[in-house]
Scaffold this motif. Structure first.
Motif, short mmCIF file in Angstrom:
data_model
loop_
_atom_site.label_atom_id
_atom_site.label_comp_id
_atom_site.label_asym_id
_atom_site.label_seq_id
_atom_site.Cartn_x
_atom_site.Cartn_y
_atom_site.Cartn_z
N THR A 168 0.81 -1.22 0.00
CA THR A 168 0.00 0.00 0.00
C THR A 168 0.84 1.27 0.00
O THR A 168 0.58 2.20 -0.77
CB THR A 168 -0.94 0.02 1.23
OG1 THR A 168 -1.73 -1.17 1.22
CG2 THR A 168 -1.85 1.23 1.19
N TYR A 169 1.86 1.31 0.88
CA TYR A 169 2.59 2.55 1.09
C TYR A 169 4.01 2.57 0.51
O TYR A 169 4.56 3.63 0.28
CB TYR A 169 2.68 2.85 2.61
CG TYR A 169 1.34 3.03 3.26
CD1 TYR A 169 0.66 4.24 3.16
CD2 TYR A 169 0.74 2.00 3.98
CE1 TYR A 169 -0.58 4.41 3.77
CE2 TYR A 169 -0.49 2.16 4.60
CZ TYR A 169 -1.15 3.37 4.48
OH TYR A 169 -2.36 3.54 5.08
N PRO A 573 -3.04 19.94 -2.65
CA PRO A 573 -2.66 18.85 -1.75
C PRO A 573 -1.32 18.23 -2.14
O PRO A 573 -0.83 18.43 -3.24
CB PRO A 573 -3.79 17.84 -1.91
CG PRO A 573 -4.33 18.09 -3.28
CD PRO A 573 -4.20 19.57 -3.49
N SER A 574 -0.77 17.47 -1.21
CA SER A 574 0.51 16.81 -1.48
C SER A 574 0.38 15.91 -2.70
O SER A 574 -0.59 15.17 -2.83
CB SER A 574 0.92 15.97 -0.27
OG SER A 574 1.98 15.10 -0.61
N PRO A 575 1.35 15.96 -3.62
CA PRO A 575 1.31 15.07 -4.79
C PRO A 575 1.26 13.59 -4.40
O PRO A 575 0.76 12.76 -5.15
CB PRO A 575 2.61 15.40 -5.54
CG PRO A 575 3.00 16.75 -5.06
CD PRO A 575 2.52 16.85 -3.64
N ARG A 580 -5.46 8.60 -4.25
CA ARG A 580 -5.80 7.96 -2.98
C ARG A 580 -6.92 8.78 -2.32
O ARG A 580 -6.64 9.75 -1.61
CB ARG A 580 -4.58 7.87 -2.06
CG ARG A 580 -3.48 6.96 -2.60
CD ARG A 580 -2.29 6.92 -1.68
NE ARG A 580 -1.27 5.98 -2.16
CZ ARG A 580 -0.09 5.82 -1.60
NH1 ARG A 580 0.24 6.52 -0.52
NH2 ARG A 580 0.78 4.95 -2.09
N PRO A 581 -8.16 8.43 -2.57
CA PRO A 581 -9.30 9.25 -2.11
C PRO A 581 -9.26 9.57 -0.62
O PRO A 581 -9.54 10.71 -0.23
CB PRO A 581 -10.51 8.38 -2.48
CG PRO A 581 -10.04 7.54 -3.61
CD PRO A 581 -8.60 7.26 -3.34
N ASP A 582 -8.92 8.60 0.22
CA ASP A 582 -8.90 8.86 1.66
C ASP A 582 -7.85 9.90 2.02
O ASP A 582 -8.06 10.74 2.90
CB ASP A 582 -8.63 7.57 2.44
CG ASP A 582 -9.83 6.63 2.44
OD1 ASP A 582 -10.93 7.09 2.07
OD2 ASP A 582 -9.66 5.45 2.79
N GLU A 583 -6.71 9.85 1.32
CA GLU A 583 -5.65 10.81 1.62
C GLU A 583 -5.99 12.20 1.09
O GLU A 583 -5.63 13.20 1.70
CB GLU A 583 -4.32 10.31 1.06
CG GLU A 583 -3.82 9.05 1.78
CD GLU A 583 -2.43 8.64 1.35
OE1 GLU A 583 -1.65 9.51 0.91
OE2 GLU A 583 -2.12 7.44 1.48
#
Length: 722
Positions: A168-169, A573-575, A580-583
């Protein structure tokens, strides 16, 4: 007296919603506290009200996210309900779990004297284990200890498998997924075998005790009849479960927070905890605090619009207690230099109007966004501070002292021993490893250290260290006296290795010693240093400086004048949040947090062109969240840049679009060269300079104003004409 308290004291001091929350008695309650709505006041009054109504303070638990917050709240409650309020159990989740584990950790195989590792300790242990497993070394490419530590923390906090976290990350590290999983297991096993706990373990081990031992769970429920949790939106999965298991049959839990200010998912916070609180505690009463005491209605109209488009939320609309106010200003800058010029000029105007420097803040998504502002503030001689500096305990000399103190308690603390031994001249990692092995084989580790056998030049120094630790392990005096002995051993190292600033470092060590005077023993002192480390001494003139801060560091604070800068796509927002909808939703909440910090004047700045690493100057649309605010709610200002600058930016971008892939983005490199001697240029790292010579089609010699003479390749660097 009970009725007098309700009718005269609390009802008069609180607004209707606050009063309802304070007087809530039995069962679960969720207080949705909008920004500036008196959240802390509500918690303080409820603590006082419960105590004044006869609830024993020992039966009340107040959980916060900083120890300072808990102390402040209980001090204020004591002024209302008497000094007995100081006996309320208050503190951070980690601090509370630590206290509980000192009593119950033996149930899961940990000694009462277990050692708490801070983040630096955890990273060092991970690196040590990775080295032992042959994963790192010369010529081997492997994730850094900081990245590995972050992965392990995410896995611990979320309950996910390590391969899920990587997928995921950290998908770019997927080639190492198997070895990282093995390292994670080795890390957990090492901690268990050596009586070590990291921050995450404090939560997870107490949660394990609650789950596995009914008598402990029952006792906690009987002891803490009323639980209050501040900033509930910042809790992680383990913290929410701890609250549920400790709530007891009556579920007298008050959770206070704001779903719109949940911005710490990178620390493991779970946004859904506050949304799911009514499911976790059926019958929950929901009270909304919507009266804002911080700012004015024009600012709130904008912030309400920002959060109205959130996909998941508790719907609320903040209204201002204060009258009047001006709408927020949107400044459409041509680029980040013009943005900085506008911010500094506006700051100067507010200072001339009598605003205190400490009442002015410039907020940004990432630390590098403020560089141009910093440069101009320095040029204009306007002092500022930038939030997010090194903590006191992160300084090398303080870390050394802490490790020395740990060795007095536990001489087989491998991480501390390695750090201290490596302070000794000519003693390397291999020798440290042999010394540790010798100590583990001996019946008395300190005796082995005091009598270490070696022909090496460091032998006598190691023996002296062992003798010192042996003597101090039987020390019966007060903690500052013990620290004096350790300081005497350590001082020569500081004077030799930090000759340029050792007086300052010794002063900070003296500050550490002064703090220790407030503790009954080393164990409690070390625990607090790990759980709630102090910052470096606040500067006396702090109030006389402009504040520059990331938005994350600004949460919970307020200023008269606030600038939110670099509100352009690619900056905010941060690139990293794209796709990532939640982010992206968390980025919206981050913008909301920034916008609700202003008491009077709020400015939004959005450059039309931004410098992108590896791409040079690029056009950027206004931040999508700013674009959602209705035009009539804001006052717009345009930059005063000359038209030529606009045309130059557009022409540079057109050249960038025509250029073949792989060539420099700032200037063409074909023909007779991009620059002529005497041209003024700017480099993303070296700043402004003057071209001395084009050496060939791709190499240019530049004399930079600060960095001096450099030879650059235009096919590898970004050089812009001024």
């Amino acid at each position: 007296m009970k009725n007098d308290i309700r009718a005269i004291s609390f009802e008069r001091e609180l607004n209707t919603s606050q009063f309802q929350a304070v007087m809530h008695d039995q069962g679960p309650v969720l207080v949705i506290a909008g920004a500036g709505s008196g959240k802390t006041r509500t918690l303080v009054f409820r603590v006082a009200r419960l105590v004044m109504d006869g609830v024993p303070p020992e039966n009340i638990l107040l959980l916060t996210f900083t120890r300072k917050a808990a102390t402040t709240m209980l001090d204020r409650a004591a002024r209302l309900g008497g000094s007995v309020c100081q006996r309320v159990q208050g503190g951070t989740f980690h601090g509370f779990c630590h206290r509980m584990l000192r009593q119950h950790a033996h149930l899961i195989g940990y000694p009462p004297g277990f050692t708490i590792m801070d983040q630096a300790d955890s990273q060092d242990l991970i690196r040590l284990l990775a080295k032992q497993m042959g994963l790192v070394g010369k010529g081997k490419k492997y994730p850094s200890k900081a990245a590995l530590c972050a992965m392990f923390s995410k896995a611990a906090n979320s309950g996910a498998m390590i391969d899920e976290i990587i997928e995921t990350y950290y998908p770019h590290m997927s080639e190492h997924v198997q070895s990282i999983g093995e390292l994670f297991n080795a890390y957990k096993a090492y901690k268990a075998a050596h009586g070590l706990m990291d921050y995450d373990d404090l939560l997870l081990k107490w949660l394990r005790v609650l789950r596995e031992f009914e008598h402990v769970r029952q006792h906690a429920g009987e002891r803490f009849k009323y639980i209050m949790v501040d900033e509930y939106q910042d809790t992680n999965q383990a913290q929410a479960e701890i609250v549920r298991l400790m709530a007891g049959p009556d579920s007298n839990v008050m959770a206070v927070g704001d779903d719109s200010q949940s911005i710490y998912s990178f620390r493991g916070a779970n946004f859904k905890n506050i949304l799911d609180f009514p499911k976790m505690f059926p019958g929950t009463r929901i009270i909304k605090l919507e009266k804002n005491y911080r700012t004015t209605q024009p600012n709130l109209d904008c912030t309400n619009a920002i959060i109205s488009n959130a996909r998941q939320k508790f719907t609320k609309r903040l209204t201002a207690h204060r009258k009047g106010g001006k709408p927020p200003v949107v400044f459409a800058a041509m680029d980040e230099n013009e943005q900085a010029a506008f911010v500094v000029q506006a700051i100067q105007k507010h200072l001339e109007d009598g605003v205190e420097p400490g009442e002015i803040a410039v907020l940004f998504r990432a630390a590098f966004h403020s560089y141009q502002v910093e440069t101009l503030l320095n040029r204009e001689g306007i002092p500022f501070i930038k939030r997010g500096g090194m903590r006191l305990v992160d300084a090398a000399h303080i870390k050394d002292m802490v490790c020395l103190l740990r060795l007095v308690i536990n001489p087989l603390d491998r991480l501390s021993l390695d750090r201290v031994l490596l302070l000794i001249d000519r003693l390397g990692p291999k020798s440290a490893e042999k010394i540790f092995a010798e100590m583990t084989r001996a019946a008395s580790p300190l005796e082995a250290l005091s009598n270490i056998k070696s022909k090496a030049v460091w032998r006598s120094e190691v023996q002296k260290l062992g003798q010192l630790l042996t003597r101090l392990s039987e020390y019966s005096g007060e903690l500052p006296g013990l620290l004096d002995e350790l300081i005497a051993w350590y001082r020569p190292y500081v004077e030799e290795h930090y000759s340029d600033d050792y007086p300052k470092r010794m002063q900070e060590i003296a500050h550490l010693k002064a703090m220790a005077a407030n503790y009954p023993d080393a164990m409690e002192f070390l625990a607090d240093l790990a759980l709630d480390p102090p910052e470096k001494d606040e500067e006396p003139e702090r109030a006389s400086k402009i504040v520059l801060s990331t938005i994350h560091s600004a949460k919970g604070l307020e200023w008269q004048v606030v600038f939110v800068i670099s509100l352009s796509e690619g900056r905010f927002p941060s690139p990293m949040a794209d796709n990532r909808p939640d982010e992206i939703e968390e980025e919206r909440r981050l913008f909301y947090v920034a916008s609700t910090r202003a008491k009077d004047h709020l400015y939004f700045c959005c450059p039309a062109f931004i410098n992108v690493q590896g791409a040079g100057l690029m056009p950027a649309r206004p931040c999508r969240f700013l674009a959602e605010i209705p035009e009539e709610l804001m006052a717009r200002r345009k930059g005063v840049a000359a038209a030529g600058r606009v045309d130059r930016h557009k022409e540079q971008f057109r050249k960038h679009k025509r250029r073949p892939e792989g060539q420099a983005h700032s200037a063409p490199v074909s023909g007779n060269g991009a620059f002529q001697p005497g041209d003024r240029v700017r480099h993303s790292i070296f700043g402004k300079g003057t071209v001395l010579q084009m050496l060939d089609k791709v190499r240019v010699k530049v004399m930079f104003d600060v960095a001096g003479e450099k030879t650059l390749r235009l096919d590898y660097t970004s050089l812009s004409a001024l």
